[in-house]
Design a protein around this motif. Structure first.
Motif, short mmCIF file in Angstrom:
data_model
loop_
_atom_site.label_atom_id
_atom_site.label_comp_id
_atom_site.label_asym_id
_atom_site.label_seq_id
_atom_site.Cartn_x
_atom_site.Cartn_y
_atom_site.Cartn_z
N TYR A 133 74.68 8.95 -12.72
CA TYR A 133 74.31 7.62 -12.56
C TYR A 133 72.82 7.79 -11.77
O TYR A 133 72.99 8.16 -10.57
CB TYR A 133 75.14 6.56 -12.16
N LYS A 166 86.67 11.12 -14.32
CA LYS A 166 85.56 10.54 -14.88
C LYS A 166 84.70 9.59 -13.90
O LYS A 166 83.24 9.66 -14.18
CB LYS A 166 86.07 9.50 -15.98
N GLU A 178 80.75 9.95 -13.75
CA GLU A 178 79.75 9.01 -14.01
C GLU A 178 78.80 8.72 -12.68
O GLU A 178 77.53 8.46 -12.85
CB GLU A 178 80.40 7.64 -14.23
#
Length: 98
Positions: free
Chosen positions: A94, A86, A90
């Motif tokens: 980003y 995860k 992310e």
């Protein structure tokens, strides 16, 4: 501060960072547990179809239990592996404002 003192301070800072990383890894592994397929769907808030596609594409860390080529394999997931996945997803998604 002299050059020797600066070098010593840098070495100490590096060693402290390494020790901190090892401690955090040990703490994470102490809280690690295995999740079943349905538990993982709930944990990731994801449909079983989407999770199965990620497993088939080998885009999510998992283990398959059962004989090779089985029509109904069982998938198991490590909680710490999912946490790392995860965070990586992310970070990949980003994009800070330029």
């Amino acid at each position: 501060m002299t050059a020797i003192e600066q070098a010593i301070a840098q070495i100490v800072a590096e060693q402290v960072a390494l020790a901190e990383k090892r401690i955090m890894e040990r703490l994470a592994s102490a809280n690690d547990r295995d999740l079943s397929f349905s538990e993982t769907c709930d944990y990731l808030n994801m449909s079983s179809y989407s999770l199965k596609r990620l497993c088939s594409a080998k885009k999510i860390p998992h283990r398959v239990v059962g004989s090779p080529g089985s029509k109904n394999p069982r998938y198991w997931f490590s909680l710490s592996g999912l946490e790392q996945w995860k965070r990586a997803e992310e970070a990949k998604n980003y994009q800070p404002n330029q």
